[in-house]
Design an enzyme around this catalytic site. Structure first.
Site, short mmCIF file in Angstrom:
data_model
loop_
_atom_site.label_atom_id
_atom_site.label_comp_id
_atom_site.label_asym_id
_atom_site.label_seq_id
_atom_site.Cartn_x
_atom_site.Cartn_y
_atom_site.Cartn_z
N GLU A 106 0.85 -1.19 0.00
CA GLU A 106 0.00 0.00 0.00
C GLU A 106 0.88 1.24 0.00
O GLU A 106 1.99 1.21 0.54
CB GLU A 106 -0.87 0.06 1.26
CG GLU A 106 -1.70 -1.19 1.52
CD GLU A 106 -2.13 -1.25 2.98
OE1 GLU A 106 -3.00 -0.44 3.38
OE2 GLU A 106 -1.61 -2.11 3.72
N LYS A 109 2.26 4.56 1.38
CA LYS A 109 2.42 5.02 2.77
C LYS A 109 1.98 6.48 2.86
O LYS A 109 2.62 7.36 2.30
CB LYS A 109 3.87 4.87 3.22
CG LYS A 109 4.10 5.21 4.68
CD LYS A 109 5.56 4.98 5.06
CE LYS A 109 5.80 5.33 6.51
NZ LYS A 109 5.57 6.75 6.81
N ASP A 130 1.55 10.05 4.43
CA ASP A 130 2.30 10.87 5.38
C ASP A 130 1.31 11.66 6.23
O ASP A 130 0.98 12.80 5.94
CB ASP A 130 3.23 11.81 4.62
CG ASP A 130 4.31 12.39 5.52
OD1 ASP A 130 4.47 11.89 6.64
OD2 ASP A 130 5.00 13.33 5.09
N TYR A 141 -6.65 1.28 7.44
CA TYR A 141 -5.85 0.15 6.94
C TYR A 141 -5.81 -1.05 7.88
O TYR A 141 -5.18 -2.06 7.58
CB TYR A 141 -4.40 0.61 6.67
CG TYR A 141 -3.72 1.24 7.87
CD1 TYR A 141 -3.27 0.46 8.93
CD2 TYR A 141 -3.53 2.61 7.94
CE1 TYR A 141 -2.65 1.04 10.03
CE2 TYR A 141 -2.91 3.20 9.03
CZ TYR A 141 -2.48 2.40 10.09
OH TYR A 141 -1.88 2.97 11.17
N LYS A 163 10.97 3.34 2.05
CA LYS A 163 10.96 4.81 1.97
C LYS A 163 11.63 5.29 0.69
O LYS A 163 12.74 4.86 0.36
CB LYS A 163 11.68 5.41 3.19
CG LYS A 163 11.10 4.99 4.54
CD LYS A 163 9.70 5.54 4.76
CE LYS A 163 9.69 7.00 5.13
NZ LYS A 163 10.17 7.30 6.47
N CYS A 178 16.50 47.04 11.10
CA CYS A 178 15.31 46.45 10.47
C CYS A 178 15.16 46.97 9.05
O CYS A 178 15.22 48.20 8.83
CB CYS A 178 14.08 46.81 11.30
SG CYS A 178 12.52 46.35 10.51
N CYS A 205 11.70 49.42 9.23
CA CYS A 205 11.57 50.65 10.02
C CYS A 205 12.90 51.25 10.43
O CYS A 205 12.95 52.29 11.09
CB CYS A 205 10.71 50.40 11.25
SG CYS A 205 11.53 49.40 12.52
N CYS A 256 13.66 42.71 15.24
CA CYS A 256 13.56 44.17 15.15
C CYS A 256 13.11 44.67 16.52
O CYS A 256 12.15 44.13 17.09
CB CYS A 256 12.56 44.56 14.06
SG CYS A 256 12.01 46.28 14.16
N CYS A 288 7.16 49.31 14.41
CA CYS A 288 7.56 48.89 13.07
C CYS A 288 6.32 48.55 12.24
O CYS A 288 5.51 47.70 12.65
CB CYS A 288 8.47 47.68 13.15
SG CYS A 288 8.89 46.97 11.55
#
Length: 615
Positions: free
Chosen positions: A145, A147, A149, A258, A345, A439, A442, A457, A462
């Site tokens: 089957e 697999k 995730d 399953y 895998k 930054c 800003c 920052c 900002c």
């Protein structure tokens, strides 16, 4: 002298006749009720049928509009007659009231991991171990089957009805996530076929978020200023661990089953179990096949390694199981994995491309995130032009330079990442990247706190941070202010109409309608949504404030513990540390947040605006 008064003899009515009268009266009263119950039962049957056709068989027979009419009629009936609502009603998939915490469930049998193999040589070694365990010359048939995730779960059905579902947890004990599993459209709350009262089965499967669903969820999170999920599996896991099932119901989760444990059914093979699962109304991974040898299954393995990107869901390999249940019992298991199964895998897909530039983005908490701008390259089914570099340390560790040829990988991650640099192809023209001292939005100084990887920052005002804070505040999982999108937020901030999220509650229709692309009706919808958000629950308000390290779960725990925003804001750091699941780092962040001058100003504005600040 007196006269005796003789009363007439009482009329004696047979007891059985009295019983008939009572039953008759009850039946007369029950007549409309029985008719209503029958109509509700018929409606549920129709909706369950169309759910199965749409979510499991992918062959809908009616339009979405027609389905919505059926669903709305059932919901109206149940709202008028709440005593007729049953746990397996299709209306219960929209999610119930929030939970305070998850209960613990002990699995009937341990939920073990799978042993991994990464090439054909290791796969043949697995086959050799199986045959030796079965004493050599016995014939072995395998089921293969894809697999998925996703997140492993165990589900219990009693009398054909779904009664409990749990996460894998540590394999022995998991979390009771029944309320969240009920929201999955493809999971039947009632099984097909006839079931005896008390007859129990256990099924196991993988909950996942389809690719399109994942993109939709991440787009919504990006628009609301929330951190993106790294991959569909993380998104599915996070959705199942939410204490508010109503939020889970908004995520388009799916499930493949399953495993089936039902001793009374006398199942002889894994392929038979998969067939039975489909008969009961479960969704199973549709591409499984059976083979009599490893050599026979090699074309299947190679085919799906190439075709896996065409699937609607993420897969990182295939699962190979001995088909015979008798042989499975003989082979048994270690404390970690069954000896009759293995996961083959696939290697993650990678591609080489050139890194053109590194841009720095500023998030709502001020974190500066480097993003690699790439020459577009096709990988894992999509064209990639940007990839994450995580942080300053990641760039230094990999020695990434502008102009480098780099290896980009998805490896199940929808968000691509720069895996490594092809240093042997450097020409000398590559430029070292230095993290900005100010930054980029800003011009405020940046800082890096000792022990943390993030550079931040320091400018509270900002614009980039402010926009992200407002997007987070208005997001669905926070105050849920509809129609307040990024374009409108940008205008409100850029034109100095609002300086913090509390200023949203001082907006009116005239101000909003004067902005670009905002007609009167659109402005009215925005103001209505803002006003409606005032009644949001306390846990959502806490989450909306954007306190560092405080996510949805921590917000729910804090709301349940302190019961009001005033009590939380006044809490000493020692009291915060004592709260279950709130560690020292989170406690320090909460304590510091509520002692900032800016926070006190914003909270006072929210209080004057009339927001709900109590449980």
């Amino acid at each position: 002298m007196h006269t005796d008064f003789f009363a007439p003899e009482p009329i004696l009515i047979p007891q059985c006749f009295l019983l008939y009268i009572v039953i008759y009266i009850q039946c007369k009263k029950r007549g409309p009720q029985l008719k209503l119950e029958e109509e509700i039962k018929e409606l549920r049957g129709k909706i369950e049928y169309h759910n199965r056709k749409y979510y499991i068989e992918n062959s809908p027979e009616i339009s979405d509009y027609e389905y919505d009419l059926l669903f709305r009629r059932l919901k109206e009936f149940e709202e008028k007659h709440p005593h007729l609502i049953t746990p397996d009603s299709p209306t219960q998939k929209v999610g119930g009231e929030p939970l305070e915490e998850f209960a613990q469930v002990r699995h009937s049998e341990p939920m073990l991991s799978l042993d991994n193999v990464y090439n054909l040589e290791e796969l043949k070694e697995f086959d050799g171990r199986v045959r030796r365990g079965l004493e050599g010359d016995e014939k072995v048939r395998y089921v293969v089957e894809l697999k998925i995730d996703g997140v492993s779960v165990a589900l219990t059905y009693r009398g054909g009805r779904f009664v409990q579902g749990a996460t894998r947890g540590n394999g022995v004990i998991g979390d009771d996530i029944t309320a969240n599993l009920r929201t999955i459209r493809s999971l039947p709350l009632r099984l097909l076929g006839k079931w005896k009262e008390g007859e129990e089965i256990e099924v196991r499967g993988e909950v996942f978020l389809p690719k399109k669903g994942f993109e939709k969820v991440n787009k919504e999170r990006e628009e609301s200023g929330e951190p993106l999920f790294a991959n569909p599996r993380n998104a599915a896991a996070g959705s199942l661990k939410l204490l508010d099932p109503r939020i889970t119901a908004r995520r388009p989760l799916d499930i493949f089953l399953y495993y089936l444990r039902a001793p009374h059914l006398k199942i002889k093979s894994h392929s038979d179990a998969l067939r039975r699962l489909k008969e009961f109304g479960f969704k199973t991974e549709p591409h499984y096949e059976t083979f009599d040898s490893i050599d026979e299954m090699i074309p299947y393995l190679k085919k799906w390694e190439k075709k896996k990107e065409q699937l609607e869901y993420e897969t990182d390999g295939v699962v190979i199981k001995v088909d015979s249940m008798t042989q499975q019992d003989i082979l048994g298991a270690t404390s970690h994995h069954p000896r009759y199964a293995a996961a083959y895998k696939y290697q993650p897909e990678q591609a080489e491309t050139r890194l053109i530039d590194i841009k720095v983005q500023v998030g709502r908490t001020g974190v500066l995130t480097p993003v690699a701008e790439l020459e577009p390259v096709f990988i894992s089914g999509t064209t990639v032009s940007r990839a994450t570099l995580h942080n300053e340390d990641d760039i230094r560790r990999k020695d990434v330079r502008i102009g480098d040829l780099v290896i980009v990988q998805k490896a199940g991650e929808i968000i691509p990442q720069v895996l490594s640099v092809v240093k042997e192809k450097r020409t000398g023209s590559e430029k070292t990247f230095s993290f900005p001292k100010k930054c980029p939005v800003c011009d405020s100084p940046t800082e890096r706190i000792e022990g943390e990887a993030a550079v931040r920052c320091t400018g509270y005002w900002c614009p980039a941070q402010l926009k992200e804070r407002i997007r987070h505040f208005a997001s669905r999982t926070a105050m849920d202010i509809e129609n307040l999108g990024p374009a409108l937020i940008n205008q409100l901030v850029d034109q100095n109409i609002i300086k913090d999220y509390a200023d949203l509650y001082s907006l009116n229709k005239t101000i909003v309608s004067s902005l670009e692309r905002m007609a009167d009706k659109s402005a009215e919808n925005v103001i209505t949504a803002i006003q409606r958000s005032k009644s949001a629950p306390l846990d959502r308000l806490i989450f909306a404030l954007g306190i560092r390290h405080v996510g949805q779960r921590a917000s729910q725990i804090l709301a349940n513990t302190f019961r009001s925003l005033d009590a939380l804001s006044d809490a000493p750091q020692e009291a915060l540390v004592q709260v279950h699941e709130i560690g020292p780092k989170v406690a320090e962040s909460i304590y510091s947040f509520f002692r900032q001058k800016e926070t006190k100003v914003v909270l006072e504005k929210l209080r004057r605006a009339g927001l709900n600040m109590k449980m």
